[in-house]
Scaffold this motif. Structure first.
Motif, PDB file in Angstrom:
ATOM      1  N   LEU A  90      39.277  43.717  65.018  1.00  0.00           N
ATOM      2  CA  LEU A  90      38.354  42.981  65.886  1.00  0.00           C
ATOM      3  C   LEU A  90      37.333  43.940  66.476  1.00  0.00           C
ATOM      4  O   LEU A  90      37.550  45.156  66.533  1.00  0.00           O
ATOM      5  CB  LEU A  90      39.120  42.279  67.013  1.00  0.00           C
ATOM      6  CG  LEU A  90      40.083  41.172  66.593  1.00  0.00           C
ATOM      7  CD1 LEU A  90      40.719  40.545  67.821  1.00  0.00           C
ATOM      8  CD2 LEU A  90      39.396  40.111  65.777  1.00  0.00           C
ATOM      9  N   SER A  91      36.231  43.382  66.913  1.00  0.00           N
ATOM     10  CA  SER A  91      35.128  44.217  67.386  1.00  0.00           C
ATOM     11  C   SER A  91      35.269  44.559  68.863  1.00  0.00           C
ATOM     12  O   SER A  91      35.774  43.775  69.654  1.00  0.00           O
ATOM     13  CB  SER A  91      33.795  43.491  67.169  1.00  0.00           C
ATOM     14  OG  SER A  91      33.582  43.247  65.808  1.00  0.00           O
ATOM     15  N   ASN A  92      34.769  45.757  69.204  1.00  0.00           N
ATOM     16  CA  ASN A  92      34.542  46.049  70.616  1.00  0.00           C
ATOM     17  C   ASN A  92      33.380  45.183  71.082  1.00  0.00           C
ATOM     18  O   ASN A  92      32.432  44.946  70.333  1.00  0.00           O
ATOM     19  CB  ASN A  92      34.197  47.521  70.813  1.00  0.00           C
ATOM     20  CG  ASN A  92      35.367  48.420  70.490  1.00  0.00           C
ATOM     21  OD1 ASN A  92      36.507  48.057  70.702  1.00  0.00           O
ATOM     22  ND2 ASN A  92      35.077  49.603  69.957  1.00  0.00           N
ATOM     23  N   VAL A  93      33.448  44.707  72.293  1.00  0.00           N
ATOM     24  CA  VAL A  93      32.431  43.773  72.736  1.00  0.00           C
ATOM     25  C   VAL A  93      31.819  44.198  74.063  1.00  0.00           C
ATOM     26  O   VAL A  93      32.433  44.922  74.851  1.00  0.00           O
ATOM     27  CB  VAL A  93      33.017  42.354  72.891  1.00  0.00           C
ATOM     28  CG1 VAL A  93      33.523  41.827  71.567  1.00  0.00           C
ATOM     29  CG2 VAL A  93      34.117  42.328  73.930  1.00  0.00           C
ATOM     30  N   GLN A 275      23.573  43.357  65.364  1.00  0.00           N
ATOM     31  CA  GLN A 275      24.960  43.193  65.798  1.00  0.00           C
ATOM     32  C   GLN A 275      25.280  41.707  65.988  1.00  0.00           C
ATOM     33  O   GLN A 275      24.451  40.929  66.441  1.00  0.00           O
ATOM     34  CB  GLN A 275      25.213  43.957  67.099  1.00  0.00           C
ATOM     35  CG  GLN A 275      25.159  45.468  66.935  1.00  0.00           C
ATOM     36  CD  GLN A 275      25.280  46.203  68.260  1.00  0.00           C
ATOM     37  OE1 GLN A 275      25.054  45.630  69.328  1.00  0.00           O
ATOM     38  NE2 GLN A 275      25.609  47.479  68.208  1.00  0.00           N
ATOM     39  N   GLU A 291      28.235  31.416  66.867  1.00  0.00           N
ATOM     40  CA  GLU A 291      27.885  32.763  66.429  1.00  0.00           C
ATOM     41  C   GLU A 291      26.382  32.967  66.443  1.00  0.00           C
ATOM     42  O   GLU A 291      25.599  32.018  66.355  1.00  0.00           O
ATOM     43  CB  GLU A 291      28.441  33.015  65.023  1.00  0.00           C
ATOM     44  CG  GLU A 291      29.958  32.943  64.945  1.00  0.00           C
ATOM     45  CD  GLU A 291      30.475  33.208  63.546  1.00  0.00           C
ATOM     46  OE1 GLU A 291      29.639  33.288  62.613  1.00  0.00           O
ATOM     47  OE2 GLU A 291      31.694  33.344  63.373  1.00  0.00           O
ATOM     48  N   TYR A 330      29.422  37.487  73.872  1.00  0.00           N
ATOM     49  CA  TYR A 330      30.152  38.725  73.606  1.00  0.00           C
ATOM     50  C   TYR A 330      29.484  39.412  72.421  1.00  0.00           C
ATOM     51  O   TYR A 330      29.505  38.893  71.300  1.00  0.00           O
ATOM     52  CB  TYR A 330      31.623  38.438  73.310  1.00  0.00           C
ATOM     53  CG  TYR A 330      32.342  37.771  74.464  1.00  0.00           C
ATOM     54  CD1 TYR A 330      32.966  38.521  75.447  1.00  0.00           C
ATOM     55  CD2 TYR A 330      32.377  36.382  74.566  1.00  0.00           C
ATOM     56  CE1 TYR A 330      33.617  37.905  76.512  1.00  0.00           C
ATOM     57  CE2 TYR A 330      33.027  35.760  75.627  1.00  0.00           C
ATOM     58  CZ  TYR A 330      33.638  36.535  76.592  1.00  0.00           C
ATOM     59  OH  TYR A 330      34.284  35.918  77.640  1.00  0.00           O
ATOM     60  N   GLN A 332      29.296  42.161  69.684  1.00  0.00           N
ATOM     61  CA  GLN A 332      30.254  42.979  68.949  1.00  0.00           C
ATOM     62  C   GLN A 332      29.597  44.307  68.577  1.00  0.00           C
ATOM     63  O   GLN A 332      28.753  44.369  67.700  1.00  0.00           O
ATOM     64  CB  GLN A 332      30.726  42.228  67.710  1.00  0.00           C
ATOM     65  CG  GLN A 332      31.331  40.873  68.043  1.00  0.00           C
ATOM     66  CD  GLN A 332      31.580  40.007  66.829  1.00  0.00           C
ATOM     67  OE1 GLN A 332      31.655  40.518  65.712  1.00  0.00           O
ATOM     68  NE2 GLN A 332      31.706  38.710  67.024  1.00  0.00           N
ATOM     69  N   THR A 333      30.009  45.343  69.264  1.00  0.00           N
ATOM     70  CA  THR A 333      29.354  46.647  69.112  1.00  0.00           C
ATOM     71  C   THR A 333      30.096  47.608  68.189  1.00  0.00           C
ATOM     72  O   THR A 333      29.623  48.700  67.938  1.00  0.00           O
ATOM     73  CB  THR A 333      29.203  47.315  70.480  1.00  0.00           C
ATOM     74  OG1 THR A 333      30.507  47.479  71.066  1.00  0.00           O
ATOM     75  CG2 THR A 333      28.350  46.462  71.397  1.00  0.00           C
ATOM     76  N   GLY A 335      34.086  48.100  65.536  1.00  0.00           N
ATOM     77  CA  GLY A 335      35.355  47.525  65.125  1.00  0.00           C
ATOM     78  C   GLY A 335      36.518  48.473  65.299  1.00  0.00           C
ATOM     79  O   GLY A 335      36.401  49.672  65.073  1.00  0.00           O
ATOM     80  N   ILE A 417      38.445  39.612  72.819  1.00  0.00           N
ATOM     81  CA  ILE A 417      37.569  38.792  71.993  1.00  0.00           C
ATOM     82  C   ILE A 417      38.385  37.871  71.100  1.00  0.00           C
ATOM     83  O   ILE A 417      39.517  38.177  70.717  1.00  0.00           O
ATOM     84  CB  ILE A 417      36.645  39.687  71.135  1.00  0.00           C
ATOM     85  CG1 ILE A 417      35.611  38.841  70.396  1.00  0.00           C
ATOM     86  CG2 ILE A 417      37.454  40.535  70.171  1.00  0.00           C
ATOM     87  CD1 ILE A 417      34.605  39.658  69.625  1.00  0.00           C
ATOM     88  N   GLN A 419      38.160  35.883  67.480  1.00  0.00           N
ATOM     89  CA  GLN A 419      37.433  35.773  66.225  1.00  0.00           C
ATOM     90  C   GLN A 419      38.314  35.066  65.209  1.00  0.00           C
ATOM     91  O   GLN A 419      39.486  35.415  65.034  1.00  0.00           O
ATOM     92  CB  GLN A 419      37.039  37.151  65.678  1.00  0.00           C
ATOM     93  CG  GLN A 419      35.983  37.867  66.489  1.00  0.00           C
ATOM     94  CD  GLN A 419      35.634  39.211  65.895  1.00  0.00           C
ATOM     95  OE1 GLN A 419      36.316  39.710  65.021  1.00  0.00           O
ATOM     96  NE2 GLN A 419      34.566  39.813  66.394  1.00  0.00           N
TER      97      GLN A 419
END
Length: 461
Positions: A90-93, A275, A291, A330, A332-333, A335, A417, A419
């Motif tokens: 999952l992504s950093n947010v 992003q 999204e 959010y 997503q910056t 993963g 997050i 997803q």
């Protein structure tokens, strides 16, 4: 002869009464035995029920605070399923707040170029219109005069052009003076400028000058939509006198709505075009997150709020999203792998997020095996008690579900997050990676816990 006949009748009656007495004694004996067996069965079942309740009570006493006991029957009825933690990418947010907006080119204020009286309004607020569609009609005598002036100028154009050419030839033949030619040319060019000006004005109010004749002069013109979109404002009514440049309608192309997000100063360097984002409405959340994608950064900074604007496009527009609505997004910056559970495994209570961890699963010991077979044999022997025996057998089946019980612990987590139906979270407790969790309809477990804590029937502690 009559005496013999009477004796025969009396003998037959006595013999019939004797047979009936024997039959009645046999049936009474069978019914008494059946009643005794049924009473013994009910006594044994009651004894077993008491043992079951004692076992459940003992299990409840072992439950600690923030724990709740759920029977197998409750699990099945509520559709509660168990699952384990998974590690997913999952992504950093970066969490951000903003609103749905339109670019300046995607909304339009409709005004009249030539003043007049509103003769017809063909739309109302909420209607969808296409670019070039007539939405109102304006009439005024000045519009008639404009067409007349154009027709006059067009007629003069032919005459003045011919006169100018004639004077030009005479000058070449040295018949007339240069001044005469210059005067003819000035008249011709002045009329041409007037004609072209009137032609453009007629085109602006959607009257075709090429097809204009004295026979088809009209008293008004149609006001047309400059863009496709929804009519959000109608500021006039039939009979209103309007002036040039007065605002009459407002149209928005909601399909081109985008998001303006407010980024705090500490997060600006983490965000870049391209992003992905997930977002939802702040005040009226939809069932699923939507999204989008970061489009570009606005090169300006609000020194009071200490924020910068970021523009994001919406991947798939929803009809329930309207310009001006607030959103939570959010961004997503990056993963990384993190612990996840299905989104349905989380429940919110008092503004905090929780999951339910299975602490133990047990069954109450049985001391009455074989009751179902005894009931079937009993029903074969005594037909009159068949329905009661079937009821007892069904009750034993439900009782078997009650014997199986689950103890869950309510654990607070920091939800991250979400997803593709999975939510990341942060928590710290023993055996977290091997534990089993309730992953569906956890609201039912929370309700059971609150029911018990409020003093009503339940198994919560």
């Amino acid at each position: 002869m009559n005496t013999i006949k009477y004796k025969t009748i009396i003998f037959a009656l006595l013999f019939g009464m004797a047979l009936y007495g024997c039959s009645s004694n046999g049936n009474s004996s069978e019914q008494q035995n059946a009643a005794e067996e049924h009473e013994a069965h009910n006594h044994e079942a009651a004894t077993t029920g008491e043992e079951h309740n004692e076992a459940l009570s003992a299990s409840e006493e072992e439950s600690a605070e923030n724990e709740v006991l759920i029977s197998g029957k409750q699990m099945e009825g509520a559709g509660i399923q168990l699952g384990k933690i998974r590690e997913q990418q999952l992504s950093n947010v970066v969490k951000s707040f903003g609103e749905l907006v339109l670019a300046p080119s995607d909304e339009a204020t409709v005004s009249a170029l030539v003043g007049g009286i509103i003769d017809d309004i063909r739309v109302m607020e909420g209607d969808y219109v296409r670019k070039g569609e007539a939405i109102a009609r304006i009439v005024h005598p000045d519009i008639v005069n404009m067409q007349q002036d154009y027709l006059d100028a067009r007629s003069q154009d032919e005459y003045l052009e011919a006169e100018y050419l004639r004077q030009k030839r005479l000058l070449e033949d040295s018949v007339n003076a240069q001044k005469t030619v210059q005067s003819a040319r000035a008249s011709y060019q002045s009329n041409m400028a007037k004609m072209q000006s009137l032609k453009k004005k007629l085109q602006l109010i959607h009257i075709n000058p090429e097809n204009l004749t004295p026979e088809n002069i009209t008293d008004g013109y149609s006001l047309k939509a400059p863009i496709s979109g929804y009519v959000t404002q109608v500021k006039i009514n039939t009979g209103t006198h309007i002036t040039p440049q007065q605002s009459l309608f407002h149209i928005t192309d909601n399909e081109k709505t985008h998001i303006d997000l407010q980024l705090y100063e500490k997060d600006i360097n983490k965000v870049a075009p391209g992003q992905k984002i997930t977002f939802n409405l702040a005040n009226n959340p939809m069932k699923q997150f939507m999204e989008g994608e970061i489009l570009k950064m606005a090169r300006s900074f609000d020194t009071e709020k200490r924020t910068a604007i970021v523009h994001a496009v919406i991947t798939e527009m929803n009809d329930n999203m309207l310009p001006g609505m607030s959103v939570i997004a959010y961004i997503q910056t990056g993963g990384e792998k993190q612990y996840t559970l299905p989104e349905t495994a989380f429940v919110s209570d008092g503004g905090k997020d929780y999951v339910f961890v299975l602490k133990r699963e047990s069954e109450v010991e049985e001391n009455h095996a074989g009751h179902e077979n005894e009931d079937e044999a009993h029903s074969e022997e005594v037909h009159n008690h068949q329905q009661e025996s079937e009821h007892d057998t069904h009750s034993d089946g439900e009782h078997a579900e009650e014997n199986h019980f689950f103890v869950f612990e309510k654990v607070q987590v920091d939800k991250g997050i979400t997803q593709a139906g999975a939510s990341g979270f942060f928590a710290d407790f023993e055996n977290m990676t091997t534990a089993r969790f309730a992953v569906s309809n956890v609201q039912a477990i929370l309700s059971e816990m609150k029911k018990g804590s409020s003093g009503h029937s339940g198994h919560a502690h």
